[in-house]
Scaffold this motif. Structure first.
Motif, mmCIF file in Angstrom:
data_model
loop_
_atom_site.group_PDB
_atom_site.id
_atom_site.type_symbol
_atom_site.label_atom_id
_atom_site.label_comp_id
_atom_site.label_asym_id
_atom_site.label_seq_id
_atom_site.Cartn_x
_atom_site.Cartn_y
_atom_site.Cartn_z
ATOM 1 N N THR A 84 1.292 -1.069 -0.116
ATOM 2 C CA THR A 84 -0.223 0.547 0.075
ATOM 3 C C THR A 84 0.669 0.878 0.317
ATOM 4 N N ALA A 85 1.903 1.451 0.237
ATOM 5 C CA ALA A 85 3.203 2.663 0.516
ATOM 6 C C ALA A 85 3.809 3.200 -1.330
ATOM 7 N N ILE A 86 3.313 1.805 -1.954
ATOM 8 C CA ILE A 86 4.001 2.480 -2.958
ATOM 9 C C ILE A 86 2.525 3.629 -3.984
ATOM 10 N N ARG A 87 3.086 4.108 -4.808
ATOM 11 C CA ARG A 87 2.363 5.689 -5.118
ATOM 12 C C ARG A 87 1.561 5.368 -6.457
ATOM 13 N N PRO A 88 1.068 5.669 -6.686
ATOM 14 C CA PRO A 88 0.775 5.336 -7.849
ATOM 15 C C PRO A 88 1.195 6.107 -9.320
ATOM 16 N N GLU A 89 1.952 6.480 -9.166
ATOM 17 C CA GLU A 89 3.162 7.194 -10.004
ATOM 18 C C GLU A 89 3.946 6.640 -9.742
ATOM 19 N N ASN A 90 4.602 5.940 -8.925
ATOM 20 C CA ASN A 90 5.895 5.120 -9.476
ATOM 21 C C ASN A 90 5.965 4.272 -10.967
ATOM 22 N N PRO A 91 7.620 4.388 -10.795
ATOM 23 C CA PRO A 91 7.689 4.537 -12.651
ATOM 24 C C PRO A 91 6.917 2.841 -12.709
ATOM 25 N N GLU A 92 8.020 2.282 -11.849
ATOM 26 C CA GLU A 92 8.206 0.553 -12.725
ATOM 27 C C GLU A 92 6.258 0.714 -12.565
ATOM 28 N N LEU A 93 6.003 0.624 -11.045
ATOM 29 C CA LEU A 93 4.591 0.631 -11.369
ATOM 30 C C LEU A 93 3.335 0.850 -12.560
ATOM 31 N N GLN A 94 4.314 1.917 -12.931
ATOM 32 C CA GLN A 94 3.244 2.386 -14.522
ATOM 33 C C GLN A 94 3.714 1.844 -14.624
ATOM 34 N N ALA A 95 5.553 1.243 -15.474
ATOM 35 C CA ALA A 95 5.310 0.524 -16.304
ATOM 36 C C ALA A 95 5.365 -0.983 -16.811
ATOM 37 N N ALA A 96 4.788 -1.613 -15.308
ATOM 38 C CA ALA A 96 4.214 -3.160 -15.331
ATOM 39 C C ALA A 96 2.767 -2.925 -15.814
ATOM 40 N N ALA A 97 2.106 -2.060 -14.996
ATOM 41 C CA ALA A 97 0.382 -1.758 -15.948
ATOM 42 C C ALA A 97 0.682 -1.447 -17.524
ATOM 43 N N SER A 98 1.103 -0.537 -18.087
ATOM 44 C CA SER A 98 1.345 -0.166 -19.410
ATOM 45 C C SER A 98 1.832 -1.552 -20.086
ATOM 46 N N ALA A 99 3.009 -2.436 -19.537
ATOM 47 C CA ALA A 99 2.905 -4.167 -20.095
ATOM 48 C C ALA A 99 1.909 -4.791 -19.540
ATOM 49 N N GLY A 100 0.862 -4.563 -19.352
ATOM 50 C CA GLY A 100 0.070 -5.813 -18.748
ATOM 51 C C GLY A 100 0.226 -6.499 -17.866
ATOM 52 N N LEU A 101 1.519 -6.081 -17.141
ATOM 53 C CA LEU A 101 1.573 -7.976 -16.119
ATOM 54 C C LEU A 101 1.059 -7.906 -15.155
ATOM 55 N N THR A 102 0.869 -8.966 -13.981
ATOM 56 C CA THR A 102 -0.098 -9.384 -13.318
ATOM 57 C C THR A 102 0.341 -8.518 -12.050
ATOM 58 N N ILE A 103 0.125 -7.729 -11.849
ATOM 59 C CA ILE A 103 0.594 -6.780 -10.256
ATOM 60 C C ILE A 103 -0.184 -6.734 -8.738
ATOM 61 N N VAL A 104 -0.074 -7.288 -8.300
ATOM 62 C CA VAL A 104 -0.535 -8.145 -6.757
ATOM 63 C C VAL A 104 -0.549 -7.064 -5.780
ATOM 64 N N HIS A 105 -1.062 -7.259 -4.526
ATOM 65 C CA HIS A 105 -0.577 -7.394 -3.269
ATOM 66 C C HIS A 105 0.416 -8.172 -2.426
ATOM 67 N N ARG A 106 1.561 -7.538 -1.471
ATOM 68 C CA ARG A 106 2.686 -8.399 -1.206
ATOM 69 C C ARG A 106 1.328 -9.919 -0.489
ATOM 70 N N SER A 107 0.393 -9.221 0.359
ATOM 71 C CA SER A 107 -0.134 -10.121 0.731
ATOM 72 C C SER A 107 -0.738 -11.867 -0.262
ATOM 73 N N VAL A 108 -1.328 -11.584 -0.898
ATOM 74 C CA VAL A 108 -1.655 -12.310 -2.901
ATOM 75 C C VAL A 108 -0.128 -12.590 -2.974
ATOM 76 N N ALA A 109 0.505 -12.150 -2.946
ATOM 77 C CA ALA A 109 1.950 -13.187 -3.119
ATOM 78 C C ALA A 109 2.409 -13.775 -2.299
ATOM 79 N N LEU A 110 2.418 -13.681 -0.771
ATOM 80 C CA LEU A 110 2.679 -14.472 0.622
ATOM 81 C C LEU A 110 1.870 -15.693 0.140
ATOM 82 N N ALA A 111 0.554 -15.118 0.278
ATOM 83 C CA ALA A 111 -0.457 -16.500 -0.113
ATOM 84 C C ALA A 111 -0.121 -17.242 -0.935
ATOM 85 N N ALA A 112 0.282 -16.283 -2.264
ATOM 86 C CA ALA A 112 0.544 -17.665 -2.952
ATOM 87 C C ALA A 112 1.472 -18.137 -2.971
#
Length: 476
Positions: A84-112
């Motif tokens: 939750t601490a990562i802000r929407p304008e983070n360049p890596e988050l924006q690049a991941a969204a533009s590339a259609g990558l799977t973006i998940v919260h830490r809790s989802v990754a931990l559950a996996a």
């Protein structure tokens, strides 16, 4: 892999992760998940704003680590993990969204990362890290080889996360942003339920509803372990208790507790008590002080019984627990004054830390606090309660608010707390002056406690040095 909104609670299978990139890898929660994935053979990369010991440890484990955020860092990733601490304008988050990558919260990754292991999830407004740590130490002592992910370092474990081949996965379940609803526990612990994180929830009622949702994740043959001494956790247990619901095990000093805490004693470094449970009783000896730690140990003991441990074996495992990082952690001593650090950042936690400090100081010692409020929203909501809790000390010096993920709020400053204190001290925005003032008040036999969830921990060693310098100079 198709894109996913990281705020959703959609499950993700371990096999779907692919190459995983963490934005904000150095955080305690993020690094814990990364450790688990690396141990399970998953390619991990990550970035953070600054280098740290946590990042260096992950490098040695095989992670590809970048200092600084750049869109190019996610080029080879399949899954991108954020908090939750990562802000929407983070360049890596924006690049991941533009590339259609799977973006998940830490809790989802931990559950996996848990795969088919059975989850023991520890939730609550306070006490999560210590209770999760105690359970892990206890299960490891019993030879059950659990996996674990904890929000802080644990001396008896050496690390805050590891992968084990056993049946159980023990995890701290963070309620601050509602992400604990992404887990599917077999055994759930609720240490307490109080109004907190109102920047996310808005109201105390919403906090309680979220814990209802957490308990509802348990299967019919699951177990809810709840503290009956806490009104919020007790109310939750009463709402859950029904013929078709999971089994509820209450613990605490309350006479209705299935695991009931009896008479005990405390020293500056240890605690003793007895635990009564259906069919027996067990002596408990801990290497940590404080009534709150007896409660945490009772929760862990209840989990041990639910997991099939012999009571004596469970107690022997708990006796090996030597404390969690930043939970009344000793930082050193100077001029006969002991310095401790505590992560407490809610009024109830602060009061518990100071009650423990009183026992450590003994009848002849005073307690001095260097306090750093955490979050503008929490300061606004609980200023009076913080002042009441802090006034259990003999003196309190209050630093500026640690903003963390928040922007400043007009009119909300540390003065809201400092102005309500009933003991000497007050607001001091200059950390160097604050350290000098606190060290100057302390006398041999006293203790100093740095308190807060921000970077106030760095001032513990500085206080020890200041005390030593005063002693060398012959100053009182």
């Amino acid at each position: 892999m198709k894109s996913a909104d990281f705020h959703t609670t959609a499950a993700l299978a371990f096999e779907q992760l692919g190459r995983v990139h963490f934005i904000g890898l150095g955080g305690a929660g993020m690094s814990a998940v990364a450790r688990i994935l690396l141990a399970r053979g998953v390619p991990v990369s990550g970035s953070d704003a600054r280098d740290s010991q946590a990042l260096e440890q992950l490098r040695r484990l095989g992670a590809v680590v970048q200092v600084g955020h750049d869109a190019a860092n996610v080029a080879d990733a399949d899954t991108v993990v954020v908090s939750t601490a990562i802000r929407p304008e983070n360049p890596e988050l924006q690049a991941a969204a533009s590339a259609g990558l799977t973006i998940v919260h830490r809790s989802v990754a931990l559950a996996a990362s848990m795969g088919s292991q059975e989850l023991i999830a520890v939730a609550g407004t306070h006490g999560k890290t210590t209770t999760t740590s105690m359970i892990t130490v206890m299960l490891r002592h019993a030879g059950l080889q659990p996996s674990f992910a904890i929000g802080g370092g644990v001396a008896a474990l050496g690390v805050n996360a590891d992968f084990g081949e056993g049946r159980y996965f023990v995890a701290e379940a963070d309620e601050s942003d509602g992400s604990f609803l992404n887990y599917r526990p077999r055994i759930a612990v609720v240490t307490n339920v109080e109004a907190d994180h109102l920047d996310h929830y808005g109201t105390a009622e919403a906090v309680h509803r979220s814990f209802d949702g957490f308990a509802a994740l348990l299967p019919a043959d699951g177990v809810l372990v709840a503290c009956l001494d806490d009104p919020g956790a007790r109310a939750l247990a009463e709402r859950v208790a029904a013929p078709a619901a999971p089994r509820v095990v209450g613990y605490g000093y309350d006479p209705a507790s299935e695991v009931r805490i009896g008479a005990g004693g405390f020293s500056s470094t240890s605690s003793t008590s007895t635990l009564a449970f259906p069919g027996g009783g067990q002596a408990l000896h801990l290497q940590v002080p404080g009534e709150h730690n007896i409660r945490n140990a009772a929760a862990a003991f209840a989990v041990g019984l639910a997991a099939g441990l012999d009571p004596a074996e469970a107690a022997a495992g708990l006796a090996e627990f030597t404390g969690a990082a930043r939970r009344f952690e000793a930082k050193g001593e100077g001029r006969g004054v002991r310095v401790f650090d505590d992560y407490a950042h809610h009024p109830t936690e602060v009061a518990a830390a100071l009650q423990a400090a009183r026992k450590v100081a003994g009848s002849g010692g005073a307690v001095h606090v260097l306090f750093q409020p955490h979050l503008f929203s929490r300061t606004r909501e609980f200023a009076a309660e913080f002042a009441d809790a802090l006034s259990l000390a003999d003196s309190v010096t209050v630093l500026d608010i640690y903003a963390a993920r928040e922007d400043p709020v007009p009119g909300v400053t540390s003065e809201l707390i400092a102005g309500r204190l009933s003991v000497p001290g007050g607001y001091e925005p200059d950390p160097a002056r604050a350290v000098a003032a606190v060290a100057g008040r302390a006398r041999p036999g006293d203790i100093i406690l740095t308190v807060g969830a921000g970077d106030v921990t760095q001032y513990g060693p500085q206080l020890v040095r200041a005390l030593e310098e005063r002693a060398a100079a012959g100053r009182p």
